[in-house]
Design a protein around this motif. Structure first.
Motif, PDB file in Angstrom:
ATOM      1  N   GLU A  14       0.829  -1.217   0.000  1.00 34.64           N
ATOM      2  CA  GLU A  14       0.000   0.000   0.000  1.00 34.64           C
ATOM      3  C   GLU A  14       0.857   1.258   0.000  1.00 34.64           C
ATOM      4  N   GLU A  15       1.901   1.266   0.791  1.00 37.01           N
ATOM      5  CA  GLU A  15       2.785   2.433   0.846  1.00 37.01           C
ATOM      6  C   GLU A  15       3.514   2.608  -0.494  1.00 37.01           C
ATOM      7  N   ALA A  16       3.920   1.493  -1.121  1.00 42.18           N
ATOM      8  CA  ALA A  16       4.607   1.556  -2.417  1.00 42.18           C
ATOM      9  C   ALA A  16       3.674   2.086  -3.501  1.00 42.18           C
ATOM     10  N   LEU A  17       2.425   1.666  -3.475  1.00 41.03           N
ATOM     11  CA  LEU A  17       1.469   2.164  -4.472  1.00 41.03           C
ATOM     12  C   LEU A  17       1.200   3.656  -4.275  1.00 41.03           C
ATOM     13  N   ALA A  18       1.147   4.109  -3.032  1.00 38.63           N
ATOM     14  CA  ALA A  18       0.985   5.541  -2.744  1.00 38.63           C
ATOM     15  C   ALA A  18       2.221   6.320  -3.216  1.00 38.63           C
ATOM     16  N   PHE A  19       3.393   5.741  -3.000  1.00 38.70           N
ATOM     17  CA  PHE A  19       4.657   6.323  -3.458  1.00 38.70           C
ATOM     18  C   PHE A  19       4.622   6.511  -4.974  1.00 38.70           C
ATOM     19  N   LYS A  20       4.269   5.451  -5.693  1.00 42.82           N
ATOM     20  CA  LYS A  20       4.189   5.490  -7.159  1.00 42.82           C
ATOM     21  C   LYS A  20       3.150   6.517  -7.612  1.00 42.82           C
ATOM     22  N   LYS A  21       1.988   6.515  -7.000  1.00 44.46           N
ATOM     23  CA  LYS A  21       0.906   7.428  -7.366  1.00 44.46           C
ATOM     24  C   LYS A  21       1.340   8.884  -7.211  1.00 44.46           C
ATOM     25  N   LEU A  65      21.988  -8.782 -12.278  1.00 41.35           N
ATOM     26  CA  LEU A  65      21.727  -8.979 -10.853  1.00 41.35           C
ATOM     27  C   LEU A  65      21.570  -7.598 -10.212  1.00 41.35           C
ATOM     28  N   THR A  66      20.447  -7.381  -9.543  1.00 42.88           N
ATOM     29  CA  THR A  66      20.120  -6.044  -9.029  1.00 42.88           C
ATOM     30  C   THR A  66      19.483  -6.138  -7.651  1.00 42.88           C
ATOM     31  N   ASP A  67      19.984  -5.329  -6.731  1.00 47.57           N
ATOM     32  CA  ASP A  67      19.370  -5.192  -5.406  1.00 47.57           C
ATOM     33  C   ASP A  67      18.574  -3.901  -5.384  1.00 47.57           C
ATOM     34  N   THR A  68      17.307  -3.995  -5.011  1.00 44.93           N
ATOM     35  CA  THR A  68      16.422  -2.833  -4.959  1.00 44.93           C
ATOM     36  C   THR A  68      16.016  -2.585  -3.515  1.00 44.93           C
ATOM     37  N   PHE A  69      15.982  -1.312  -3.142  1.00 50.58           N
ATOM     38  CA  PHE A  69      15.664  -0.931  -1.774  1.00 50.58           C
ATOM     39  C   PHE A  69      14.667   0.222  -1.743  1.00 50.58           C
ATOM     40  N   PHE A  70      13.762   0.171  -0.782  1.00 48.56           N
ATOM     41  CA  PHE A  70      12.984   1.344  -0.424  1.00 48.56           C
ATOM     42  C   PHE A  70      13.773   2.098   0.637  1.00 48.56           C
ATOM     43  N   ALA A  71      13.762   3.413   0.560  1.00 43.08           N
ATOM     44  CA  ALA A  71      14.307   4.258   1.626  1.00 43.08           C
ATOM     45  C   ALA A  71      13.111   4.647   2.490  1.00 43.08           C
ATOM     46  N   VAL A  72      13.129   4.179   3.724  1.00 45.62           N
ATOM     47  CA  VAL A  72      11.988   4.326   4.620  1.00 45.62           C
ATOM     48  C   VAL A  72      12.391   5.199   5.803  1.00 45.62           C
ATOM     49  N   ASN A  73      11.525   6.157   6.147  1.00 47.70           N
ATOM     50  CA  ASN A  73      11.833   7.020   7.298  1.00 47.70           C
ATOM     51  C   ASN A  73      11.362   6.360   8.605  1.00 47.70           C
ATOM     52  N   ASP A  74      11.513   7.071   9.702  1.00 39.45           N
ATOM     53  CA  ASP A  74      11.194   6.523  11.029  1.00 39.45           C
ATOM     54  C   ASP A  74       9.727   6.157  11.201  1.00 39.45           C
ATOM     55  N   GLY A  76       7.896   4.810   8.798  1.00 38.23           N
ATOM     56  CA  GLY A  76       7.551   3.758   7.852  1.00 38.23           C
ATOM     57  C   GLY A  76       7.155   4.265   6.479  1.00 38.23           C
ATOM     58  N   ARG A  77       7.225   5.557   6.281  1.00 39.38           N
ATOM     59  CA  ARG A  77       6.877   6.151   4.983  1.00 39.38           C
ATOM     60  C   ARG A  77       8.026   5.924   4.005  1.00 39.38           C
ATOM     61  N   ILE A  78       7.697   5.467   2.805  1.00 38.90           N
ATOM     62  CA  ILE A  78       8.699   5.325   1.754  1.00 38.90           C
ATOM     63  C   ILE A  78       8.991   6.723   1.209  1.00 38.90           C
ATOM     64  N   SER A 101      15.505   7.612  -6.662  1.00 39.06           N
ATOM     65  CA  SER A 101      14.505   8.676  -6.746  1.00 39.06           C
ATOM     66  C   SER A 101      14.001   8.983  -5.352  1.00 39.06           C
ATOM     67  N   VAL A 102      13.622  10.224  -5.161  1.00 38.75           N
ATOM     68  CA  VAL A 102      13.000  10.663  -3.909  1.00 38.75           C
ATOM     69  C   VAL A 102      11.582  11.101  -4.232  1.00 38.75           C
ATOM     70  N   ARG A 103      10.674  10.695  -3.389  1.00 38.41           N
ATOM     71  CA  ARG A 103       9.259  11.048  -3.512  1.00 38.41           C
ATOM     72  C   ARG A 103       9.128  12.568  -3.657  1.00 38.41           C
TER      73      ARG A 103
END
Length: 171
Positions: A14-21, A65-74, A76-78, A101-103
Motif C-alpha cells: 500500500e505504501e509503495a502504491l501511494a509512493f508510485k501514485k 543482478l540487481t538489489d532494490t531498496f525502499f528508503a523508509v523514514n522513522d 515507515g513512509r517510503i 529517486s526521492v518522492r
C-alpha cells in the motif's frame, strides 16, 4: 532525518502504491532506480521481478543482478527508492551501477544524499571499489547529490537528445 534501506516486501504494497501514485500526481512518469515500478501495473508482479533479479540463481539474464531498496523514514513512509546493479552491460554501461529517486513531497530534505551515501555502503559490501552513476545535465539536484558523495566527472554521453554526465565515486 533518519532513513533505512529495506528490501521491498508484500507488507510495503500500500505504501509503495501511494509512493508510485505521488510521482504520477506530480506529472512524473519515470521513477529512477525503481526496477520499473513506474511501468509494471501490479505490485505483486513487480515484487516478484525485483526478488528474482536479486537472486543470482533466478535473475533475468537479459538484465543484471540487481538489489532494490525502499528508503523508509522513522514512521515507515517510503521517501525514496534505489537500486544497485552488480554488472554494467548494454545501456547500463552509460547509466551506471545505481539509480535512485526521492518522492516529490520529500525532496530538498537531504534524502537523496543519504540514500546515495547508504548505496555506497551497499556497493562496498558487494566488493566494489567504485560506483558509477550518470545524470542528465539539466538535473542539478541529482548532480549536487553525486558531488556531495564524492563524484568525479568521468565522461559525457548523449541519450535521447539530452546530454548526460557519468561520474565515478571511489569507495
Amino acid at each position: 532525518m533518519s532513513i533505512s534501506l529495506v528490501r521491498p516486501t508484500l507488507e510495503h504494497k500500500e505504501e509503495a502504491l501511494a509512493f508510485k501514485k505521488e510521482f504520477f500526481d506530480y506529472g512524473e512518469k519515470e521513477i529512477n532506480g525503481s526496477e520499473m515500478l513506474d511501468h509494471l501495473g501490479s505490485y505483486d508482479n513487480w515484487l516478484s521481478t525485483v526478488q528474482a533479479n536479486a537472486d543470482p540463481e533466478r535473475f533475468n539474464s537479459s538484465w543484471v543482478l540487481t538489489d532494490t531498496f525502499f528508503a523508509v523514514n522513522d514512521t515507515g513512509r517510503i521517501v525514496g527508492i534505489a537500486d544497485f546493479r552488480h554488472e554494467l552491460k548494454g545501456f547500463l554501461v552509460d547509466f551506471g551501477h545505481t539509480g535512485y529517486s526521492v518522492r516529490p513531497s520529500e525532496r530538498r530534505k537531504g534524502y537523496a544524499t543519504e540514500i546515495l551515501s547508504q548505496m555506497k555502503q551497499v556497493a562496498k559490501e558487494a566488493g566494489f571499489t567504485a560506483l558509477q552513476l550518470s545524470v542528465e545535465r539539466k538535473n542539478e539536484p541529482s548532480k549536487k547529490t553525486i558531488l556531495k558523495n564524492g563524484g568525479q566527472l568521468k565522461r559525457s554521453f548523449e541519450y535521447e537528445g539530452e546530454m548526460a554526465d557519468v561520474y565515478i565515486i571511489e569507495l
